[in-house]
Design a protein around this motif. Structure first.
Motif, PDB file in Angstrom:
ATOM      1  N   VAL A   1       0.858  -1.191   0.000  1.00 37.89           N
ATOM      2  CA  VAL A   1       0.000   0.000   0.000  1.00 37.89           C
ATOM      3  C   VAL A   1       0.892   1.239   0.000  1.00 37.89           C
ATOM      4  O   VAL A   1       1.642   1.475   0.958  1.00 37.89           O
ATOM      5  CB  VAL A   1      -0.952  -0.008   1.208  1.00 37.89           C
ATOM      6  CG1 VAL A   1      -1.815   1.260   1.202  1.00 37.89           C
ATOM      7  CG2 VAL A   1      -1.828  -1.261   1.195  1.00 37.89           C
TER       8      VAL A   1
ATOM      9  N   THR B   1      -3.544   5.897   0.211  1.00 34.60           N
ATOM     10  CA  THR B   1      -4.954   5.572   0.451  1.00 34.60           C
ATOM     11  C   THR B   1      -5.829   6.736  -0.017  1.00 34.60           C
ATOM     12  O   THR B   1      -5.422   7.909   0.059  1.00 34.60           O
ATOM     13  CB  THR B   1      -5.217   5.287   1.930  1.00 34.60           C
ATOM     14  OG1 THR B   1      -4.854   6.441   2.713  1.00 34.60           O
ATOM     15  CG2 THR B   1      -4.406   4.076   2.405  1.00 34.60           C
TER      16      THR B   1
ATOM     17  N   THR C   1     -12.594   3.217   1.633  1.00 38.16           N
ATOM     18  CA  THR C   1     -11.165   3.464   1.450  1.00 38.16           C
ATOM     19  C   THR C   1     -10.619   2.549   0.354  1.00 38.16           C
ATOM     20  O   THR C   1     -10.820   1.330   0.377  1.00 38.16           O
ATOM     21  CB  THR C   1     -10.409   3.208   2.757  1.00 38.16           C
ATOM     22  OG1 THR C   1     -10.964   4.040   3.787  1.00 38.16           O
ATOM     23  CG2 THR C   1      -8.929   3.546   2.609  1.00 38.16           C
TER      24      THR C   1
ATOM     25  N   ALA D   1      -7.068   1.447  -1.589  1.00 36.93           N
ATOM     26  CA  ALA D   1      -5.609   1.421  -1.396  1.00 36.93           C
ATOM     27  C   ALA D   1      -4.921   1.520  -2.744  1.00 36.93           C
ATOM     28  O   ALA D   1      -5.167   0.698  -3.642  1.00 36.93           O
ATOM     29  CB  ALA D   1      -5.188   0.138  -0.688  1.00 36.93           C
TER      30      ALA D   1
ATOM     31  N   LEU E   1      -7.315   0.787   6.182  1.00 37.24           N
ATOM     32  CA  LEU E   1      -6.086   0.591   5.429  1.00 37.24           C
ATOM     33  C   LEU E   1      -5.137   1.763   5.681  1.00 37.24           C
ATOM     34  O   LEU E   1      -5.566   2.920   5.714  1.00 37.24           O
ATOM     35  CB  LEU E   1      -6.374   0.478   3.930  1.00 37.24           C
ATOM     36  CG  LEU E   1      -7.051  -0.823   3.480  1.00 37.24           C
ATOM     37  CD1 LEU E   1      -7.516  -0.691   2.046  1.00 37.24           C
ATOM     38  CD2 LEU E   1      -6.098  -1.994   3.621  1.00 37.24           C
TER      39      LEU E   1
END
Length: 914
Positions: free
Chosen positions: A825, A828, A836, A838, A896
């Motif tokens: 990741v 975000t 959300t 990523a 995330l």
């Protein structure tokens, strides 16, 4: 004039090092030992001060040698004169004795003849001549004539025989004189300007004996000639007496004349026998002298030279064995058979010279059923050989294929140093290398130094320094573990504002293990808070002591960012190289080590090698590990094609049949068939070793090991997300039935599964149990390489059920998880009504839209579920491969964060093979 060491100057002056050191102390010139270096000014001063003394000493030695030579010549002349006088006196004495004896014999014969004549006169009576008187006289005279001719023939035969003997003796004398030319010249020409040394007593005695023999032969010849003339005179007198007998009636009796000649024959025979005995004695002595002078002494010298060469060879072999960490007694013992590691039963029997059936029978008695083509381990080979009463030494592949080169001192020439930069992360190793390359280009006014291959070359004036672009201590250690001692100097980079760190300590330990000198570069001295003295103080705790503090390590304070004191660092490296006196033989066949290798799509296998000895040319046949081939091209660090590479030059070589391993030794072969044979044999052994790699414990084969009676312990390494999970697992394992298998937890900790855990599991034959954690870094790759079983669980009872099922042989590996890809990741995004998203980068494998996913944060699994969306730009896609970016939405999970890892996996059913 260059600088010199003390012992070299002492040798030039024909003095001992201790005497020269005393003189240097008087002249107040600093020198500690015979190996101390004296600069040019000191050498000139010493020569100026010692020149009169050396000349005086040389004159005195010349005068002494001249006086000794003159005394030797006078002594030799005196000895020759004495010998000649003694020989002359002996000859005269012998001649006088023989003359006296001959005169005595002549007087005795005259007295006998007078007495006999008187007796004949008395016995003779006046008779009347008979008619037969003239006939009797004719018969008697004829008999006398025949006898005289017979005696004359015998005398001639004796004279010819004596002459032949004399000629033979003279030939022997001439042969002996030709065999000893130097003594003959010394005896014949005493007036020569350079007289030979005084002869040894034994050869002089033999010469005197031989000269005496020659004088005896000469005297005997003269005696025989005198005897012959006397006999002729006697015969003439006899003929006159016969005529008188005819007239006066005097009768000659031939028997009396024969009897008078008989004693002379006896004396002549005795003389010949004496001469023969004396000649045989002299010849025997001469042969013994020649044999002792030419054969025994020569054989003795040759034998001593041979023994000296054998002793030197044994000493070299012993030193090489000690350097390689081997027992010298086993290496030097001719009865010890060297067996390659991993040899098959057939090879083992062939090397020992025994029948393979005898080896197989002993293996069967040890409980090992092996065929002819199966390999034996080291302990088994030593046991079998000991049972057969033989001595063996198991040779590792590195030792078996290692080649020891012994170059003469005359063939060695100076070579550039090879430098490796090591140190802690972020202490400025790469920045320092870049600054060094830039400074080297400016100083040498050469073209840009490129990074085409894994090494760089920097020219400082007319000096060259080779930097290996593997500064990490792990790569350095990996090469050293394969026997690649390619580094001459290590530059240890330590940040002045950070001090000694863990990887700094590791670099010091690796350098000390390799016995490579360390030059410390204290970097970042321009930063605020930099304290180089603190760095020096901390390094003293690990045995790295600055020269100014009485140690042996050079310290240079530099700044790679601002290019401060880079020239000083390069000069320090060159000074350290001068102290090491690095040399190599450039005229031999090339050999060295592979720094790195890769497979290029357009050029094929490409290996970067560093030449250590000899010169590598285009067209040479090389072997590098399990690879071989003919060199098609050589590429230097500037990317240019060159025709040859000399010692300490890094080059790329093209033309190998496969990609070698970093750290492999390469060397040139004359015959391509020998190179191919060696490479194929190495490849075969590597395959056999890979097949016999030890398989560590796994839950799948636990029950089969229990049935075979091989396992009574099950070692576990437990890693979990929290300490409570570890305690729960420990309690659950303790409550299991351990009557057949005892469960041991050798290590437990909180956090992800690291490479250290894999190494510990491989060493202790353990299984890794991961509870809510994942492998980090390269631990998964290392586990596959070491064949370590890693089991990952989310629910505690699944781990307990698997351990119980493995114990009773009911483990069913039908349903398994197969990892598909890993995404990191990077960002975000909050999307309204969606949640959300990523922004990810695929770092490994391939992520599919229908994969199950798990979210891993700091090595701990925080969520498992499925993907809600997978997009590239604005398009929905089915999969994204490694190296591409994408957007991933996770169903029912919005927490995330940047740095999380999304792992994709699929659950598959695998058919059992049992």
């Amino acid at each position: 004039m260059a600088s010199m060491r003390v012992h070299e100057l002492a040798k030039e002056f024909d003095m001992s090092s201790a005497d020269l050191l005393d003189r240097l102390k008087d002249m107040k010139i600093p020198a500690k030992s015979h190996a101390s270096m004296l600069n040019e000014a000191y050498v000139d001063k010493i020569r100026k001060n010692l020149e009169p003394e050396i000349r005086a000493r040389a004159g005195a030695l010349a005068a002494e040698e001249e006086a000794a030579l003159k005394a030797e010549q006078e002594e030799a002349a005196r000895l020759r004169a004495e010998e000649e006088a003694a020989r002359k006196a002996a000859r005269e004495k012998e001649l006088a004795e023989r003359e006296a004896a001959r005169a005595q014999r002549e007087s005795a014969r005259a007295d006998e003849a007078d007495a006999e004549g008187e007796a004949r006169t008395v016995r003779k009576a006046p008779t009347t001549p008979s008619a037969f008187a003239s006939l009797e006289q004719q018969i008697a005279s004829e008999k006398e004539r025949v006898e005289r001719e017979r005696e004359a023939a015998r005398a001639r035969a004796r004279a010819e025989k004596a002459a032949a003997e004399v000629a033979k003796k003279r030939a022997v004398e001439e042969a002996l004189r030709r065999g000893h030319k130097k003594p003959a010249k010394a005896a014949v020409a005493p007036e020569a300007p350079k007289a030979a040394p005084a002869p040894a007593p034994a050869p002089a005695a033999r010469k005197a004996n031989f000269d005496s023999l020659l004088s005896q032969i000469e005297a005997e010849k003269q005696r025989m000639e005198a005897q012959k003339s006397a006999m002729d005179a006697a015969r003439k007198a006899g003929r006159g007496a016969g005529k008188k007998g005819k007239k006066g009636g005097h009768q000659v009796v031939p028997e009396l004349e024969v009897q008078s000649a008989t004693p002379e024959d006896r004396y002549a025979q005795m003389a010949v026998q004496a001469e023969k005995l004396q000649r045989d004695k002299v010849l025997a002595e001469a042969r013994a002298a020649v044999e002792a002078a030419n054969t025994h002494e020569g054989e003795g010298r040759r034998k001593k030279r041979k023994e000296k060469r054998e002793a030197e060879a044994r000493e070299r072999a012993e030193l090489e064995a000690i350097e390689r960490g081997l027992d010298p007694s086993l290496v030097l013992d001719d009865s010890v058979v060297e067996i390659p590691q991993g040899a098959t039963v057939a090879k083992f029997a062939e090397l020992l010279g025994v029948q393979p059936n005898d080896v197989i029978k002993r293996l069967f008695m040890l409980g090992q059923v092996l065929t002819l083509t199966q390999s034996m381990n080291d302990e088994t080979m030593e046991l079998i050989a000991d049972d057969m009463g033989r001595k063996v030494r198991v040779v590792s592949p590195e030792e078996e294929y290692a080649v020891v080169y012994n170059d003469s001192e005359a063939d060695l020439k100076p070579r550039p140093p090879v430098v490796t930069v090591m140190g802690h992360v972020d202490h400025g190793k790469t920045s320092l290398l870049d600054a060094i390359r830039h400074t080297g280009v400016v100083a040498s006014e050469a073209g840009g130094i490129t990074q085409h291959i894994g090494a760089s070359v920097v020219n400082i004036g007319d000096r060259q320094i080779t930097f290996i672009d593997t500064p990490g201590h792990e790569a350095f250690t990996a090469m050293r573990a394969r026997g690649a001692q390619v580094t001459d100097v290590i530059v240890l980079v330590v940040a002045a504002d950070d001090g000694v760190m863990p990887q700094t300590i590791e670099a010091i330990n690796h350098a000390k293990a390799a016995e490579v000198p360390i030059v410390v570069a204290v970097n970042k001295i321009d930063k605020p808070g930099a304290n180089p003295d603190r760095v020096r103080q901390e390094l003293t705790e690990y045995g790295v002591i600055p020269e100014e503090w009485g140690g042996s390590n050079m310290f240079v304070e530099v700044s790679a960012k601002k290019n401060l004191h880079i020239d000083d660092l390069l000069e320090t490296i060159i000074l350290q190289a001068d102290v090491l006196e690095l040399k190599a033989n450039p005229d031999a066949e090339a050999s060295g080590f592979v720094i790195e290798a890769n497979l290029d799509k357009g050029r094929g296998p490409v290996a970067t090698v560093l030449i250590q000895r000899g010169t590598l040319h285009t067209g040479d046949v090389v072997v590098a590990g399990t690879s071989y081939g003919r060199v098609r091209a050589l590429v230097n660090p500037h990317g240019e094609h060159v025709a040859e590479a000399r010692p300490a030059d890094p080059v790329e070589i093209l033309g190998l049949n496969s990609v070698p391993t970093a750290g492999d030794e390469f060397r040139v072969f004359e015959d391509e068939r020998d190179a191919r044979k060696l490479a194929e044999e190495r490849a075969l052994r590597a395959r056999l070793a890979a097949q016999e790699t030890k398989s560590h414990m796994s839950l799948d084969d636990l029950f089969s090991r229990i049935e075979d009676g091989k396992t009574t312990d099950l070692n576990l390494i437990v890693k979990a997300d929290v300490q409570g999970s570890i305690e729960a697992l420990r309690d659950a394992f303790d409550k299991m039935d351990q009557s057949e298998v005892r469960i041991n937890i050798v290590h437990s900790a909180v956090g992800g599964i690291t490479e250290t855990d894999v190494t510990l599991a491989a060493a202790s034959d353990a299984i890794i149990i991961g509870f809510n954690v994942r492998p980090t870094g390269k631990s998964r790759v290392q586990a596959e390489k070491e064949k370590v079983d890693i089991r990952l669980y989310r629910v505690i009872y699944q781990a307990i059920e698997d351990i119980n099922a493995a114990r009773v042989g009911l483990l069913s590996p039908d349903i398994v998880e197969e990892d598909t890809g890993i995404a990191e990741v990077r960002e975000t995004f909050k999307v309204p009504k969606v949640g959300t998203i990523a922004g990810c980068y695929i770092v490994e494998g391939e992520i599919n839209r229908d994969d199950k996913v798990r979210i891993v944060r700091d090595g701990t699994v925080i969520f498992e579920g499925t993907m809600a969306s997978l997009r590239r730009f604005k398009d929905d896609v089915k999969s994204v491969k490694q190296g591409y970016e994408c957007g991933i939405g996770i169903e029912k999970f919005q927490d995330l964060k940047v740095g999380d890892t999304i792992e994709g996996y699929q659950i598959k059913e695998v058919e059992r093979t049992e």
